[in-house]
Scaffold this active site. Structure first.
Site, PDB file in Angstrom:
ATOM      1  N   ASP A  98       0.862  -1.170   0.000  1.00 18.93           N
ATOM      2  CA  ASP A  98       0.000   0.000   0.000  1.00 18.93           C
ATOM      3  C   ASP A  98       0.905   1.229   0.000  1.00 18.93           C
ATOM      4  OD1 ASP A  98      -2.397   1.592   0.502  1.00 18.93           O
ATOM      5  OD2 ASP A  98      -3.232  -0.250   1.344  1.00 18.93           O
ATOM      6  N   ASP A 200      -3.008   4.703  -2.315  1.00 21.79           N
ATOM      7  CA  ASP A 200      -4.057   5.294  -1.504  1.00 21.79           C
ATOM      8  C   ASP A 200      -4.435   6.697  -2.007  1.00 21.79           C
ATOM      9  OD1 ASP A 200      -5.540   4.853   1.089  1.00 21.79           O
ATOM     10  OD2 ASP A 200      -4.584   6.756   1.583  1.00 21.79           O
ATOM     11  N   GLU A 257      -6.203   3.988  -5.938  1.00 17.43           N
ATOM     12  CA  GLU A 257      -7.473   4.227  -5.262  1.00 17.43           C
ATOM     13  C   GLU A 257      -7.840   5.659  -5.596  1.00 17.43           C
ATOM     14  OE1 GLU A 257      -9.614   4.183  -0.908  1.00 17.43           O
ATOM     15  OE2 GLU A 257      -7.859   5.385  -1.337  1.00 17.43           O
ATOM     16  N   HIS A 330     -11.269  -3.012   3.066  1.00 23.26           N
ATOM     17  CA  HIS A 330     -11.172  -2.699   4.499  1.00 23.26           C
ATOM     18  C   HIS A 330     -11.951  -1.439   4.886  1.00 23.26           C
ATOM     19  CE1 HIS A 330      -8.343  -0.122   2.548  1.00 23.26           C
ATOM     20  NE2 HIS A 330      -8.238   0.619   3.635  1.00 23.26           N
ATOM     21  N   ASP A 331     -12.477  -0.711   3.912  1.00 21.20           N
ATOM     22  CA  ASP A 331     -13.263   0.491   4.196  1.00 21.20           C
ATOM     23  C   ASP A 331     -14.761   0.253   4.024  1.00 21.20           C
ATOM     24  OD1 ASP A 331     -11.018   2.100   4.628  1.00 21.20           O
ATOM     25  OD2 ASP A 331     -10.890   2.679   2.517  1.00 21.20           O
TER      26      ASP A 331
HETATM   27  O1  ISL Z   1     -13.806   4.792   3.743  1.00 25.34           O
HETATM   28  C1  ISL Z   1     -14.360   5.523   2.962  1.00 25.34           C
HETATM   29  C2  ISL Z   1     -15.743   5.803   3.121  1.00 25.34           C
HETATM   30  O2  ISL Z   1     -16.128   5.317   4.342  1.00 25.34           O
HETATM   31  C3  ISL Z   1     -13.654   6.100   1.850  1.00 25.34           C
HETATM   32  O3  ISL Z   1     -14.247   7.255   1.434  1.00 25.34           O
HETATM   33  C4  ISL Z   1     -12.216   6.324   2.233  1.00 25.34           C
HETATM   34  O4  ISL Z   1     -12.120   7.189   3.283  1.00 25.34           O
HETATM   35  C5  ISL Z   1     -11.476   6.885   1.086  1.00 25.34           C
HETATM   36  O5  ISL Z   1     -11.707   6.078   0.027  1.00 25.34           O
HETATM   37  C6  ISL Z   1      -9.978   6.894   1.331  1.00 25.34           C
HETATM   38  O6  ISL Z   1      -9.538   5.659   1.810  1.00 25.34           O
HETATM   39  C7  ISL Z   1      -8.179   5.450   1.976  1.00 25.34           C
HETATM   40  O7  ISL Z   1      -7.492   6.517   2.573  1.00 25.34           O
HETATM   41  C8  ISL Z   1      -7.829   6.819   3.927  1.00 25.34           C
HETATM   42  C9  ISL Z   1      -7.887   5.568   4.817  1.00 25.34           C
HETATM   43  O8  ISL Z   1      -8.520   5.899   6.010  1.00 25.34           O
HETATM   44  C10 ISL Z   1      -8.607   4.423   4.156  1.00 25.34           C
HETATM   45  O9  ISL Z   1      -8.546   3.282   4.960  1.00 25.34           O
HETATM   46  C11 ISL Z   1      -7.972   4.220   2.834  1.00 25.34           C
HETATM   47  O10 ISL Z   1      -8.477   3.094   2.150  1.00 25.34           O
HETATM   48  C12 ISL Z   1      -6.784   7.757   4.425  1.00 25.34           C
HETATM   49  O11 ISL Z   1      -5.507   7.240   4.165  1.00 25.34           O
END
Ligand code: ISL
Ligand code: CA
Length: 558
Positions: A98, A200, A257, A330-331
Site C-alpha cells: 500500500d 491510496d 485508489e 477494508h473500508d
Molecule cells: O472509507 C471511505 C468511506 O467510508 C472512503 O471514502 C475512504 O475514506 C477513502 O476512500 C480513502 O480511503 C483510503 O485513505 C484513507 C484511509 O482511512 C482508508 O482506509 C484508505 O483506504 C486515508 O488514508
C-alpha cells in the site's frame, strides 16, 4: 487486446492487523501472513495486496505513516518482511504494498521539521496557508472524517492542509523534492522485490491552483466519496512522471485508489497507452445505497442502478483501459451482508452468486480477506464496541451534536455500513477467537466464527471457499473470462442480472438472481439457453432452464 499477467490475476487483500496473529499479542503480523501462504496458494490467488504495515502511530490504522521504509514493530521487522517476499515468491504469489503518499503521519520526520519554522528546509513538503483576517481557516474545506481540513499550528501561526485526520497532513506534490523522495522510496521497495503498489487516494495528490471555498468543499460529514481535490490539474503529469521514474523500470501491478474518478478520468489513469497505472478503484457502486444522509443509512441498493453502473464501466473501458472489480475492502461492509443476504438460509448461496457476478466481469477481481468464506457484518450495539475514527466522529456529530439520528438508528447504520465490519479478525477455525490469536484479540471476533470459518470450508466442496477456488481456476483456464467483451441483457429487471461475454466465436451467458424469490427466466434468455453447450459453473447442483431459484447463479456456454 494485449495479454498481461495483471489482467489475468486475482488479487487477495490482507488487512494485516486482523489477518493472523503469530505471537499471541492479539494483533495480526507478518509471520501470521507467512503461516497462511499455503492457504492462499490453495485458494489460487496470484497476488496479495497488504494494507499498510509501515511504522505508524496508528491514528488511522496504519494509513498514517511515520517511516515509509520501516515496518511497524507490532507487525514485525524487515527480516520478517524479506522472509514474506521470499516465501510468497516461492509459491508464485506476488506482493503488493500500500502506497500512502497523499499524506504522511504528523510524526513523520518531514512533518516534525516542517512545522518548526517557516524557513525550515522541509516547510514546503506540506501545505501551509495564512489564516483569513478573522483567524479562520483559508477555505471552508472539510476532511473525510468530519470537521475542517485545516489545522492551525501555533508555532508558526499558519494552518496546514489535511484531507483526512489532523494527524495525516497532506504532502505538497508541487514540491519536486517531495516527488523525488516518494520515487526513491518506491524504488527501494521495488529493489527489495515487491511486485506492485495499491496507491491510496492517489487521485487527491494534485491540489487546485487557487484555493477557494466551494459547494463540495464545505465541512460535510455526509459527502466523502470525492474528497476535496479529486483529479487535480497536475495529477496525470505526476503519475506519468512516477511511471517514467519508477514503474516503467519494473514489471509491476499498479492500482490507484481514485476517489472521485469518472470513466473519462479512468481512461487517463488506467489507459492502455497513457503510461500511468494499470487500473483504478472507482467508488460509484459504493455510493448506490446512500441516501440524503450519505452512507449512514439502512437504505439498500436497487439492482437496476448497479447494473447500469457496472455496464457503464465495462463498456466504456473496454479496449481502452482496465477495470478493477470489487465488492468490498477494508473500508466497506462485508459483501454478503451488503449486496447479498446474510441470513442462515441464504448466506452461502448469495455469497456464491455475488462471486459469480463479479468474477465473470472484465477486469481484475479483488477478494477481501474473509469474503471467500462469506464472512458477515458485525452487530454493534454500543459505540464503545467500535474502533474506527470515521464511525466515532460521525456518531458524535449525528447523534450527540446534531440529533439527526437516535443512538439505535446510528448503530444500525454503523452495523450495516461502518468500516469496522471489515476489520473484525479473520475466522480461521472454531477454537477460541476463531483461531486468530491465542491472546486477547485487538478487536472483537464476530461471534459467528464457530459456524463461519476457514477450517470447516477448505475441504468442503460445497463451501463458499471452494466456490471461489473454482471461479479463480476457471479464470486461469478461460481467456474469455479475462478478455471477452461484455453486454448487458434485460437492463430493467429488478431481480435478475444477466449479461454475456464474447471472445471470437465463444460466448458465455451469466445469470444471477439477486433476490430470494424464484424467478421466471425471460423469454429472450430462454432462447439463448436452449442451444447451450453446457454449464461452466453454478451455485445450485442441478441446472434448470426456465426458472432461477433464490440467489441462483449460473454461467452457460452458448
Ligand atoms: O472509507 C471511505 C468511506 O467510508 C472512503 O471514502 C475512504 O475514506 C477513502 O476512500 C480513502 O480511503 C483510503 O485513505 C484513507 C484511509 O482511512 C482508508 O482506509 C484508505 O483506504 C486515508 O488514508
Ligand atoms: Ca502479533
Amino acid at each position: 487486446m494485449d495479454k498481461k499477467w495483471w489482467k489475468e490475476a486475482v488479487v487477495y487483500q490482507i488487512y494485516p492487523k486482523s489477518f493472523m496473529d503469530s505471537n499471541g499479542d492479539g494483533i495480526g503480523d507478518v509471520q501470521g501472513i507467512i503461516s497462511k501462504l499455503d492457504y492462499l496458494k490453495d485458494l489460487g490467488i496470484s497476488v496479495i495486496w497488504i494494507s499498510p504495515m509501515y511504522e505508524s502511530p496508528q491514528k488511522d490504522n496504519g494509513y498514517d505513516i511515520s517511516d515509509y521504509q520501516a515496518l511497524d514493530k507490532r507487525f514485525g521487522d524487515m527480516n520478517d518482511f524479506d522472509e514474506l517476499i521470499e516465501q510468497a515468491h516461492k509459491r508464485d504469489i506476488k506482493i503488493v504494498m500500500d502506497l500512502v503518499v497523499n499524506h504522511s503521519s504528523d510524526q513523520h520526520k518531514w512533518f516534525i521539521e516542517s512545522r518548526k519554522s517557516k524557513d525550515n528546509p522541509y516547510r514546503d513538503y506540506y501545505i501551509w496557508r495564512d489564516p483569513k483576517e478573522d483567524g479562520s481557516p483559508t477555505t471552508n474545506w472539510g476532511q473525510f472524517f468530519g470537521g475542517s481540513a485545516w489545522q492551525y499550528d501555533e508555532t508558526t501561526g499558519q494552518y496546514y492542509l489535511h484531507q483526512f485526520l489532523a494527524e495525516q497532513p497532506d504532502l505538497n506534490w508541487e514540491n519536486e523534492k517531495v516527488r523525488k523522495e516518494v520515487y526513491d522510496m518506491m524504488t527501494w521497495w521495488c529493489e527489495k522485490g515487491v511486485d506492485g503498489f495499491r496507491m491510496d487516494v492517489i487521485s487527491l495528490i494534485s491540489k487546485p491552483e487557487v484555493y477557494e471555498d466551494g459547494p463540495i468543499n464545505t465541512p460535510d460529514h455526509f459527502s466523502h466519496v470525492g474528497g476535496i481535490t479529486p483529479n487535480g490539474p497536475r495529477v496525470h503529469e505526476f503519475l506519468k512522471e512516477m511511471n517514467r521514474e519508477v514503474l516503467s523500470k519494473y514489471d509491476l501491478i499498479t492500482v490507484g485508489e481514485t476517489a472521485g474518478v469518472t470513466v473519462d478520468e479512468a481512461k487517463k489513469y488506467a489507459g492502455f497507452d497513457t503510461n500511468e497505472l494499470n487500473m483504478v478503484f472507482h467508488f460509484e457502486h459504493m455510493g448506490l445505497d446512500e441516501d440524503e444522509h450519505g452512507k449512514w443509512t439502512n437504505h439498500r441498493f436497487y439492482l437496476p442502478d448497479l447494473k447500469e453502473n457496472f455496464t457503464k464501466w465495462q463498456k466504456e473501458l473496454d479496449g481502452k483501459a482496465w477495470n478493477s472489480l470489487y465488492w468490498d475492502n477494508h473500508d466497506q461492509p462485508r459483501a454478503v451482508s451488503r449486496w447479498g443476504n446474510d441470513s442462515d438460509e441464504y448466506r452461502v448461496v448469495s455469497a456464491k452468486m455475488l462471486a459469480t457476478c463479479l468474477h465473470m466481469l472484465q477486469g481484475t477481481p479483488y477478494v477481501f480477506q474473509g469474503e471467500e468464506l462469506g464472512m458477515t457484518n458485525f452487530t454493534f450495539t454500543d459505540i464503545s464496541q467500535t474502533d474506527d475514527v470515521e464511525e466515532k466522529n460521525n456518531y458524535k456529530t449525528l447523534v450527540e451534536v446534531e440529533h439527526v439520528y437516535t443512538k439505535e438508528q446510528m448503530l444500525e447504520a454503523i452495523s450495516m455500513r461502518g468500516r469496522d465490519n471489515a476489520r473484525t479478525p479473520m475466522q480461521w477455525d472454531d477454537s477460541e477467537n476463531g483461531g486468530f490469536t491465542t491472546g486477547k484479540p485487538w478487536f472483537a471476533v464476530n461471534p459467528n466464527y464457530s459456524k463461519i470459518n476457514a477450517k470447516s470450508q477448505v475441504n468442503d466442496p460445497d463451501s463458499v471457499y471452494s466456490y471461489y477456488k473454482e471461479l479463480i481456476k476457471l479464470r486461469k483456464e478461460n481467456d474469455i473470462i479475462v478478455y471477452g467483451t461484455y453486454d448487458l441483457l434485460c437492463p430493467d429487471d429488478e431481480k435478475l442480472y444477466a449479461y454475456t461475454r464474447t471472445l471470437g466465436d465463444e460466448k458465455l451467458l451469466v445469470l444471477c438472481n439477486f433476490s430470494q424469490d424464484e424467478i421466471e427466466v425471460p423469454q429472450e434468455i430462454k432462447d439463448m439457453i436452449s442451444a447451450n453447450k453446457g454449464i461452466l459453473i453454478s451455485n445450485y447442483k442441478d441446472g434448470q432452464a426456465d426458472t432461477l431459484r433464490p440467489y441462483e447463479a449460473v454461467v452457460y456456454k452458448i
